[in-house]
Design an enzyme around this catalytic site. Structure first.
Site, short mmCIF file in Angstrom:
data_model
loop_
_atom_site.label_atom_id
_atom_site.label_comp_id
_atom_site.label_asym_id
_atom_site.label_seq_id
_atom_site.Cartn_x
_atom_site.Cartn_y
_atom_site.Cartn_z
N GLY B 221 -6.98 -11.02 0.08
CA GLY B 221 -7.69 -9.75 0.08
C GLY B 221 -7.21 -8.87 -1.07
N SER B 222 -7.16 -7.55 -0.80
CA SER B 222 -6.92 -6.58 -1.87
C SER B 222 -5.53 -6.65 -2.47
CB SER B 222 -7.15 -5.17 -1.34
OG SER B 222 -8.48 -5.07 -0.90
N THR B 223 -4.57 -7.37 -1.80
CA THR B 223 -3.26 -7.47 -2.43
C THR B 223 -3.39 -8.19 -3.77
OG1 THR B 223 -2.81 -9.54 -1.26
CG2 THR B 223 -2.01 -7.52 -0.24
N LYS B 225 -5.40 -7.53 -5.98
CA LYS B 225 -5.77 -6.58 -7.04
C LYS B 225 -4.58 -6.27 -7.95
CE LYS B 225 -9.45 -4.52 -4.30
NZ LYS B 225 -9.74 -3.51 -3.27
#
Lengths: 496, 499
Positions: B221-223, B225
């Site tokens: 997921g967003s980790t 990014k």
């Protein structure tokens, strides 16, 4: 029979030049070697106790001392009855035998409860029995030396011995399985708790017979021939005896379910035949017959089964013991794992777990030893065996009469072949067969029979090493002279 | 006849030569294979003859051997039961060993070459050499915080993992996988009971035997990014550069529109890179990834440790627990061409991107450590049977995925995530905490995975980096993961970590 048999027994016919003989008795060398062997056996017993009990009991030396006394007794008998015998034979055999007793005692200790180990009775268990058998075997060996003062006497009873040998071989085959079968091999006579392996004694009888028969037949077997591919092959009708023995071996293979014994008898016969005739063709015929027979038995086992199935199974297990490591392949797998665990140096006497191998006291004793003494120790054992065999063959080479040559050669070679068959089986070189390891395996039959073989070899080597006296001293001058009379005597008896 | 007799002698010599050669094969060449064969019960008994070494942390034994009266002399026991199960593994009688028990087996068993001197000496003293002792780098308090945090999560997640490492050295400080199991029944000398216990665990709900720290990969997921941001910063973009954002974004070719987690997140057409990370702006990072291209994203992920199939965590000089390779996926059309839709999804850690929690912690650690990625390890020291030091871990740098400047920029950006963005739960009084949350969709399950990767600094010096994963929790999983992450780092600080 046109060819006179008497010269056949004379060295002149063999074309041997009379050798310069060492007339010196080497009994002191034998004594020295024997003492060295006994020291090793005692040291082995001490090491076992130090490892297994963390302490050496005050009477650790008693079994080794008893073994030593037995062999020293035998040594004294030899001093008087066979003073010119080969001095290396008895010490080498005694070392193997003594270490075998020590190892069996070590197995007994491992199987006993930890609390009872330190004072395990000396005459209990396999080790204790083996000790008693050793005494008996040594007495029998001494007895043979006492009774048979000249090995040529044996040839008088050759036909009787041949018959006895065949009967001994056949008894387990014709007996019902419950009186003869252990672990799938019908090699025994089982009566009321006692088990006798008649085949062990049959070897000595059969070799004596073969030697005598071939001394008589060697000329016709070696002369009449047809040439094919540059090799002289015998006439068809002369093949009779070898075919008969081949059939006997196959019968053993099929009905006693034992490849090893079959291989042993057949190899024994072919080699004596070869030595007698000096014909390579017999070796070729023998090998072809044996491998043909084995292949036939194998394919019959695969297709028909029945009496051949056992042989087929053993070959299958040999090809991949790890295919069924907990059932059919359990023994060979545990044997290989034991040997592998021992590695180069072994776990040390008493340091391994040889009892993990089933039947370690019997067929698999070499694997059990190998776990503890390693590749180096086993190599030493192989060298000892090789020494015994080569010394036996040497006695054959040195002795003057043909019968003695064949007898010594046949017995020594058979001993070597037996070591090959069982050690090869245990270490996965050839399919495993139920053979005893000479002088090591627990069991009286094997021990006594093999000691009788050694006694016979001692007798022949004594004859070979004995300084020439009386009429024999004239032999140096005229090769075909007086010995004729001397050597002819025994054969005349049988001719009549 | 003497010629044939001599030749018979030669034949016997050849036969014995064959025996000798075969014994060499069996006892020399194949010896190791046979000795260590699964069918060989000898070594086992011999192995249990000597006391296996202790695995310990801070003077407390995590695994030790107790004398019994049975045939197998020593029984392995794990006093902390399930607490360290996934680190220690277990050393059963008949089953396969796992974990540090497996990786350090030779040393613990005392058969390692490093203990040759001890064995040699014992040959004379007659004592049975005990095994060597293994000191782990774990912090008891951090491990406790990790286990309690995971177990007490308020999003009803029953599976998850937490790991903390020292960014400066790579020393693992906490290593927990949920659910865990008690290894003691598995090492029972009653092999049937041990096997039954194993089969039960094997079938148990949520797979307690699975090592979720290093053995399982999930969409990050967003980790992820952080990787995008690192790639962007390396290619000249600054934290203050405006990047395209907006309420939705659809990749040029096709694909479902990408939205933000809430309407309030970056609805404006442009935000700064720092702002995008702080709010976890999906549309912004999806477009950023497409603009940078798949090659740059993949290259940066690889530099951080993705695709590494050979990493182990254990002893820096030897073997350890194998770490599953984290993956970015191909991010390409089947024909090999660009796939912007997949790239946009991959940029926000979806599509085929997969990560282990240990990898997540390594990303945070690398950022905290000024761009130096250290090789993670569990074995701090090996002690001989007499407790003299045989070896001490000397930290090993793997590489520099980012420059120190970029690392500093990322640190600031991640600190703002914790101070004013999605990671507020991880804050620790008096310390600088940075991090990144992630909420990963996985299949059609409505319950997402909640992630948090983060680090704590004191005066610019890194103390700890964590990754917490809560699988299939209720809404708010990543915020809960951030809270657990903060607790673990606080426990590391309380244990004197980072000094």
């Amino acid at each position: 029979m046109t060819a006179p048999t008497a010269p056949a027994a004379s060295p002149a016919v063999t074309g041997e030049m009379p050798r310069i003989r060492m007339s010196k008795s080497r009994r002191n060398a034998e004594l020295g070697l024997l003492i060295f062997a006994m020291a090793l056996i005692t040291a082995y017993a001490a090491t076992v106790e130090a490892t297994m009990l963390d302490a050496v009991t005050p009477d650790f030396w008693i079994p080794a001392a008893l073994v030593s006394m037995v062999f020293l007794g035998l040594h004294i008998v030899i001093r008087f009855l066979a003073p010119y015998a080969d001095p290396a034979l008895v010490p080498a055999v005694a070392l193997i035998n003594g270490l075998g007793v020590g190892f069996l005692r070590r197995i007994d200790m491992a199987r006993a409860d930890a609390a009872d180990r330190a004072n395990f009775p000396i005459f209990a268990g396999d080790g204790g029995r083996q000790l008693a058998w050793t005494l008996l075997a040594a007495i029998m060996a001494a007895g043979l030396l006492i009774i048979v003062r000249d090995h040529r006497i044996v040839s008088r009873y050759a036909y009787t011995l041949g018959l006895v040998g065949i009967v001994l071989v056949m008894i387990p085959a014709v007996l019902p399985s419950r009186y003869s079968e252990i672990n799938g091999a019908k090699l025994w006579i089982l009566i009321g708790g006692f088990s006798i392996q008649p085949g062990e004694f049959a070897k000595l009888a059969l070799v004596s017979f073969f030697a005598y028969y071939l001394v008589r037949k060697r000329e016709v077997l070696s002369l009449a021939s047809r040439r094919f591919l540059g090799i002289d092959f015998p006439r068809g009708r002369d093949l009779g005896p070898v075919v008969a023995v081949w059939l006997l071996s196959l019968l053993v293979l099929v009905f006693e379910k034992d490849l090893g014994t079959a291989l042993l008898y057949f190899g024994m016969f072919v080699v004596i035949l070869y030595v007698a005739t000096e014909r390579v063709s017999w070796l070729i015929i023998g090998l072809l017959l044996f491998f043909g027979g084995a292949t036939l038995a194998y394919s019959l086992g695969a297709s028909v089964g029945g009496p051949f199935a056992n042989f087929y199974d053993r070959v299958q297990i040999w090809q991949d013991p790890f295919a069924d490591p907990y059932d059919a392949g359990f023994q060979p797998v545990q044997s290989l794992l034991g040997l592998g665990t021992g590695g180069l140096f072994g776990a040390g006497p008493g340091g391994g777990q040889p009892t993990k191998v089933p039947d370690v006291e019997d067929d698999f004793i070499f694997a059990g030893l190998g776990e503890e003494i390693g590749l180096f120790g086993l190599s030493a054992f192989l060298v000892l065996y090789l020494l015994i065999v080569e010394r036996g063959l040497r006695a054959g080479i040195a002795v003057r009469d043909s019968f003695g040559k064949l007898l010594a050669g046949g017995l020594a070679f058979t001993l070597g072949l037996q070591v090959f068959v069982i050690v090869g089986g245990v270490s996965g070189l050839i399919p495993l067969t139920g053979q005893t390891t000479p002088f090591l395996s627990a069991g009286g039959s094997s021990l006594m029979a093999n000691w009788l073989i050694i006694a016979m070899l001692l007798r022949i080597s004594d004859a070979a090493g004995r300084p020439m006296t009386g009429s024999a001293s004239a032999q140096g001058d005229g090769p075909a002279g007086p010995p004729v009379k001397l050597h002819g005597a025994p054969t005349e008896v049988i001719r009549s | 006849m003497n010629g044939p007799l001599r030749r018979a002698g030669v034949v016997v010599m050849i036969l014995f030569g064959l025996l000798f050669a075969n014994l060499n094969w069996v006892q020399g060449y194949k010896a190791d294979e046979y000795r260590n064969s699964d069918f060989n019960a000898r070594v086992q008994v011999a192995e249990y003859e000597r006391a296996r070494g202790v695995i310990e942390v801070g003077g407390r034994a995590l695994a030790e051997s107790k004398l019994t009266t049975g045939e197998l002399k020593y029984l392995r026991t794990y006093p902390f039961k399930s607490q360290f199960a996934h680190v220690l593994g277990y050393k059963p009688v008949n089953l396969a060993a796992t974990g540090i028990e497996k990786a350090e087996n030779e040393f613990l068993a005392g058969t390692s070459d490093r203990l040759f001197g001890d064995r040699f000496r014992d040959m004379f003293t007659g004592e049975e050499t005990a095994g060597g002792n293994v000191v782990l780098s774990l912090s008891l308090r951090a491990q406790d915080a990790a286990i309690k945090g995971l177990a007490g999560n308020d999003v009803d997640s029953t599976r998850g993992a937490a790991v903390a490492i020292n960014p400066k050295t790579g020393a693992v400080q906490a290593f927990a996988s949920m659910p865990s199991f008690d290894p003691n029944p598995l090492v029972s000398h009653d092999t049937n009971a041990a096997e039954a216990a194993y089969n039960q665990l094997e079938k148990a709900k949520d797979g307690p035997l699975k090592n979720r720290v290093v053995g399982e990969v999930l969409p990050p997921g967003s980790t992820f990014k952080v990787i995008d941001a690192a790639a962007a910063l390396e290619s000249g973009i600054t934290p203050q550069t405006n990047i395209p954002a907006g309420p939705t974004y659809t990749a040029p070719t096709s694909g479902t529109p990408i939205r933000n987690a809430a309407a309030s997140i970056c609805p404006e057409s442009q935000v700064t890179l720092a702002e995008a990370l702080r709010e976890s702006c999906n549309t912004g990072f999806a477009q950023l990834a497409v603009e940078l291209g798949a090659a740059k994203i993949k290259e940066k992920a690889r530099a951080f440790g993705f695709e590494d199939e050979s990493l182990t965590v254990g002893n820096l000089d030897g073997s350890g627990l194998p770490v599953a390779a984290s993956r970015t996926g191909t991010i390409q059309n089947p024909d090999g061409g660009d796939d912007p839709a997949a790239l946009a999804q991959s940029g926000i850690g979806q599509n085929n991107v997969r990560m282990t929690p240990l990898q997540g912690a390594m990303i945070a650690a690398t950022v905290a450590n000024g761009g130096e990625r250290m090789r993670p390890y569990l074995v701090q020291q090996l002690l001989g049977p007499d407790r003299r030091t045989i070896s001490t871990a000397s930290p090993k740098k793997i590489n520099n995925p980012i420059s120190a400047t970029v690392a500093g920029q990322l640190q600031d950006m991640m600190v703002s995530v914790v101070e004013g963005g999605t990671g507020r739960n991880a804050r620790i009084n008096g310390y600088t905490v940075g991090g990144k949350t992630g909420t990963a969709q996985d299949g059609n399950d409505p319950n997402d995975h909640g992630w948090f990767i983060g680090f704590v600094l004191k005066d610019g010096e890194p103390i700890s980096a964590v990754c917490v994963l809560l699988e299939r929790g209720a809404a708010g999983g990543s915020a809960e993961a951030a809270k657990i992450g903060g607790d673990i780092m606080e426990a590391v600080i309380a244990d004197g970590g980072g000094n």
